[in-house]
Motif scaffolding. Sequence first.
Motif, mmCIF file in Angstrom:
data_model
loop_
_atom_site.group_PDB
_atom_site.id
_atom_site.type_symbol
_atom_site.label_atom_id
_atom_site.label_comp_id
_atom_site.label_asym_id
_atom_site.label_seq_id
_atom_site.Cartn_x
_atom_site.Cartn_y
_atom_site.Cartn_z
ATOM 1 N N ILE A 438 9.588 -4.965 4.145
ATOM 2 C CA ILE A 438 10.475 -5.650 5.307
ATOM 3 C C ILE A 438 9.833 -6.816 5.885
ATOM 4 O O ILE A 438 8.705 -7.015 5.818
ATOM 5 C CB ILE A 438 10.775 -4.575 6.556
ATOM 6 N N ASP A 439 10.857 -8.162 5.754
ATOM 7 C CA ASP A 439 10.248 -9.218 6.209
ATOM 8 C C ASP A 439 11.285 -9.822 7.368
ATOM 9 O O ASP A 439 12.369 -9.833 7.294
ATOM 10 C CB ASP A 439 10.128 -10.182 5.148
ATOM 11 N N ILE A 440 10.664 -10.018 8.667
ATOM 12 C CA ILE A 440 11.473 -10.444 9.801
ATOM 13 C C ILE A 440 11.996 -11.793 9.402
ATOM 14 O O ILE A 440 11.331 -12.600 8.939
ATOM 15 C CB ILE A 440 10.802 -10.498 11.025
ATOM 16 N N ASP A 441 13.448 -11.942 9.554
ATOM 17 C CA ASP A 441 14.090 -13.328 9.313
ATOM 18 C C ASP A 441 13.668 -14.228 10.518
ATOM 19 O O ASP A 441 13.605 -14.306 11.571
ATOM 20 C CB ASP A 441 15.579 -13.092 9.238
ATOM 21 N N HIS A 442 13.384 -15.546 9.995
ATOM 22 C CA HIS A 442 13.342 -16.778 10.708
ATOM 23 C C HIS A 442 12.287 -16.338 12.030
ATOM 24 O O HIS A 442 12.598 -16.602 12.996
ATOM 25 C CB HIS A 442 14.611 -17.352 11.194
ATOM 26 N N PHE A 443 11.205 -15.601 11.605
ATOM 27 C CA PHE A 443 10.235 -15.360 12.769
ATOM 28 C C PHE A 443 9.544 -16.530 13.206
ATOM 29 O O PHE A 443 9.064 -16.579 14.430
ATOM 30 C CB PHE A 443 9.114 -14.377 12.184
ATOM 31 N N GLY A 451 7.255 -18.565 21.942
ATOM 32 C CA GLY A 451 5.861 -18.324 22.163
ATOM 33 C C GLY A 451 5.432 -17.094 21.389
ATOM 34 O O GLY A 451 6.191 -16.348 21.181
ATOM 35 N N TYR A 452 4.111 -17.173 21.053
ATOM 36 C CA TYR A 452 3.630 -16.031 20.282
ATOM 37 C C TYR A 452 3.664 -14.949 20.850
ATOM 38 O O TYR A 452 3.794 -13.514 20.460
ATOM 39 C CB TYR A 452 2.140 -16.431 20.045
ATOM 40 N N HIS A 453 3.425 -14.570 22.275
ATOM 41 C CA HIS A 453 3.448 -13.537 23.056
ATOM 42 C C HIS A 453 4.993 -12.752 22.947
ATOM 43 O O HIS A 453 4.895 -11.641 22.444
ATOM 44 C CB HIS A 453 3.279 -13.730 24.506
ATOM 45 N N GLY A 481 1.448 -10.482 8.727
ATOM 46 C CA GLY A 481 2.177 -11.154 9.480
ATOM 47 C C GLY A 481 3.391 -10.430 10.101
ATOM 48 O O GLY A 481 3.229 -9.382 10.883
ATOM 49 N N GLU A 482 4.528 -10.752 9.710
ATOM 50 C CA GLU A 482 5.732 -10.033 10.154
ATOM 51 C C GLU A 482 6.370 -9.401 8.804
ATOM 52 O O GLU A 482 7.576 -9.122 8.985
ATOM 53 C CB GLU A 482 6.886 -11.228 10.812
ATOM 54 N N GLU A 483 5.350 -8.863 8.067
ATOM 55 C CA GLU A 483 6.041 -8.029 6.882
ATOM 56 C C GLU A 483 5.332 -6.577 7.216
ATOM 57 O O GLU A 483 4.376 -6.444 7.473
ATOM 58 C CB GLU A 483 5.276 -8.702 5.759
HETATM 59 P P1 GH3 Z 1 11.782 -16.206 6.710
HETATM 60 O O1 GH3 Z 1 12.872 -15.598 7.117
HETATM 61 O O2 GH3 Z 1 11.887 -17.076 5.455
HETATM 62 O O3 GH3 Z 1 10.825 -14.886 6.280
HETATM 63 O O4 GH3 Z 1 11.392 -17.084 7.764
HETATM 64 P P2 GH3 Z 1 9.914 -16.768 8.744
HETATM 65 O O5 GH3 Z 1 9.853 -17.827 9.840
HETATM 66 O O6 GH3 Z 1 9.703 -15.512 9.143
HETATM 67 O O7 GH3 Z 1 8.919 -17.254 7.495
HETATM 68 P P3 GH3 Z 1 7.439 -17.620 7.531
HETATM 69 O O8 GH3 Z 1 6.753 -16.711 6.638
HETATM 70 O O9 GH3 Z 1 7.274 -18.921 7.206
HETATM 71 O O10 GH3 Z 1 6.714 -17.235 8.923
HETATM 72 C C1 GH3 Z 1 6.100 -16.109 9.303
HETATM 73 C C2 GH3 Z 1 5.655 -16.540 10.793
HETATM 74 O O11 GH3 Z 1 5.164 -15.291 11.374
HETATM 75 C C3 GH3 Z 1 4.302 -17.363 10.737
HETATM 76 C C4 GH3 Z 1 3.380 -16.894 11.727
HETATM 77 O O12 GH3 Z 1 3.114 -17.730 12.722
HETATM 78 C C5 GH3 Z 1 4.125 -15.485 12.186
HETATM 79 N N1 GH3 Z 1 3.306 -14.582 12.448
HETATM 80 C C6 GH3 Z 1 2.483 -14.070 11.703
HETATM 81 N N2 GH3 Z 1 1.740 -13.032 12.151
HETATM 82 C C7 GH3 Z 1 1.924 -13.132 13.427
HETATM 83 C C8 GH3 Z 1 1.544 -12.545 14.723
HETATM 84 O O13 GH3 Z 1 0.763 -11.440 14.768
HETATM 85 N N3 GH3 Z 1 2.190 -12.830 15.965
HETATM 86 C C9 GH3 Z 1 3.239 -13.498 16.216
HETATM 87 N N4 GH3 Z 1 3.693 -13.900 17.452
HETATM 88 N N5 GH3 Z 1 3.538 -14.280 15.163
HETATM 89 C C10 GH3 Z 1 3.002 -14.067 13.777
#
Ligand code: GH3
Length: 570
Positions: A438-443, A451-453, A481-483
């Motif tokens: 699973i990969d979150i869209d436009h994360f 913000g990261y929080h 990451g967001e996978e």
């Molecule tokens: P796409 O729909 O193509 O997947 O777009 P996306 O933006 O989700 O794709 P991309 O892989 O470019 O971005 C992933 C982002 O997830 C980049 C990174 O900053 C963020 N990220 C990764 N790990 C963490 C985390 O632990 N916390 C937060 N807040 N962000 C994270």
Amino acid sequence: MSDAETLLEQAWRVFYLDHLKAEQLGRELLRITEGSALHGYAWFHIAFAQIRVGDAKLAAEASAHARNAFSRNNDLRGLALCSEVQAIELPGLVREPIDLFINHNSLASTHKLLGHVDEPLMYGYRALEEAERVPWPGPRIVALSNLGAYHFVLCNFERSRLLTENAFASALEAQARGLIGACGANLIEIYHASGMPSKAAEKARWLLDNPQHLLPGELERYSSYLALGLLCGGDLDAAQGWLDRGVPVSMGSGDGVALWAMVQALCFMMRGATSKARELAEGTLRERSDRGLTDAAYDLMRLRELAANASEKLGDATNALLHFRESRRLYETTVGQSARASQIALEVDFKTAQAQRERDMAQEAKQVADANSQRLEVLNRALEAKVAEAEQLQTRLREQAVRDALTGLYNRRYLYEAAPGYIELAHRRRGMLSVVLIDIDHFKRVNDTYGYHVGDVVLQNLAQLLTQRLRKSDIVCRFGGEEFAIVMPEVSSAQASAVIEALMKDFERTRVPAGDQPLAGQTYSAGVAEFPADGSGLESLLRVADRQLYHAKQAGRARVAWARDRLHDS
Ligand code: GH3
Ligand code: MG
Ligand code: MG
């Protein structure tokens, strides 16, 4: 315990302390034990009390009743007690310390009556040994007092005094009516013989002043002893008063005549009635030898001495010499026996001391062992606590190693550890299994906008949703990451896709507080691979799932992709 057993127990306890009480208990027991197995013991206590009271006829009758009752019940222990002397030859039959004590003690008195020297001491010491094992004090006091008496007739005055003083103190402490008086009376004679007249006088006064510690009418029996004590204190009139009551019924061996005559002759001497003293001493000696009576050598020796002193005072040198010679002969016999007795006593002392030392050493060894085992236990407990702590720590470390800190899900490492096992299981069962990515869209946008929080909270929300809604048997991991990666055993890619698609609706509805405008409508894309159709190992399945994920993103995101064409194949 039944009433009868309780009464019998009480009777044994006071057996030597207060024979009148023992007899009374025996008579009560008699009433309630008619026809029972304890009936013989009721008679036995009555018989023994009568022996001490001195009524031989009653004692013999009671003893015959006891014997009958024991025979009726075939009570061998009881019969053995009745014939105490024989009982000792029936090893194994009588083993209780109290029975053994009675046997040894009776053997000792029997030998003493027979005029033997070594046996009374040997059995006396054995009786003492058994008495120490009896949990009540009477037997011990009797044994001490008897031993004191045996040593006395052998002129071992020091030993005799120590044993009898011990017996007297113990009797007083135990309130042993019937033994206090006997020990006290013996002590008067022992003090006199030991050259301690003031102590003899003191003891006589004590007995006279403390009748409450004695049995009723008991003082009468000690009249000769009391007279001796009073003489030692210089109270001639009072002494004569007690002597005038005549020869008392004897308590011990002999008939008491020799002692009475000795004290009376002494009294005459002190009053200056020398001829009367000599007449009495010589008359008594003659009468006793004519009748073939056996007296303790000590008593005869004192009478001889008195006769010799009186003869000398009266100027009858020939007679004085004769008496002195006889006295001397008796003395030498006694001293010879006395040396032998001392040796026996020393041997016993040595054995007792040795046994005591062995007991002490065993005790000490046991204490050390106990202390060690206690220490060991403490150490063991400490060790167990340490082991438990280490195990907990290890579990925690292991959890930390396989868990993701932000979401609490398993991490990628765990996926690589656990998934092969699941695949292997599916292989053996000829079942299937799905792997989902699973990969979150436009994360990136979420992070950039809120913000990261807020991004972290979105990740945690999805993690929570996945753990709550998927089965316990599914492995849910944060892949990076967001996978996220999920292993779903026994599930086809079609079923898995349906579940993941349904979950997405909930994920979209999840609202995250973020400033004025709460964040919602988040989506994800997912790719599914199925074992064994899409691959036979984790790596190949992940590759296929990743390719499907790519397709899903390509196709516009917010969807699940899997090999639908396989449906048409199979
Ligand atoms: P796409 O729909 O193509 O997947 O777009 P996306 O933006 O989700 O794709 P991309 O892989 O470019 O971005 C992933 C982002 O997830 C980049 C990174 O900053 C963020 N990220 C990764 N790990 C963490 C985390 O632990 N916390 C937060 N807040 N962000 C994270
Ligand atoms: Mg990504
Ligand atoms: Mg993404």
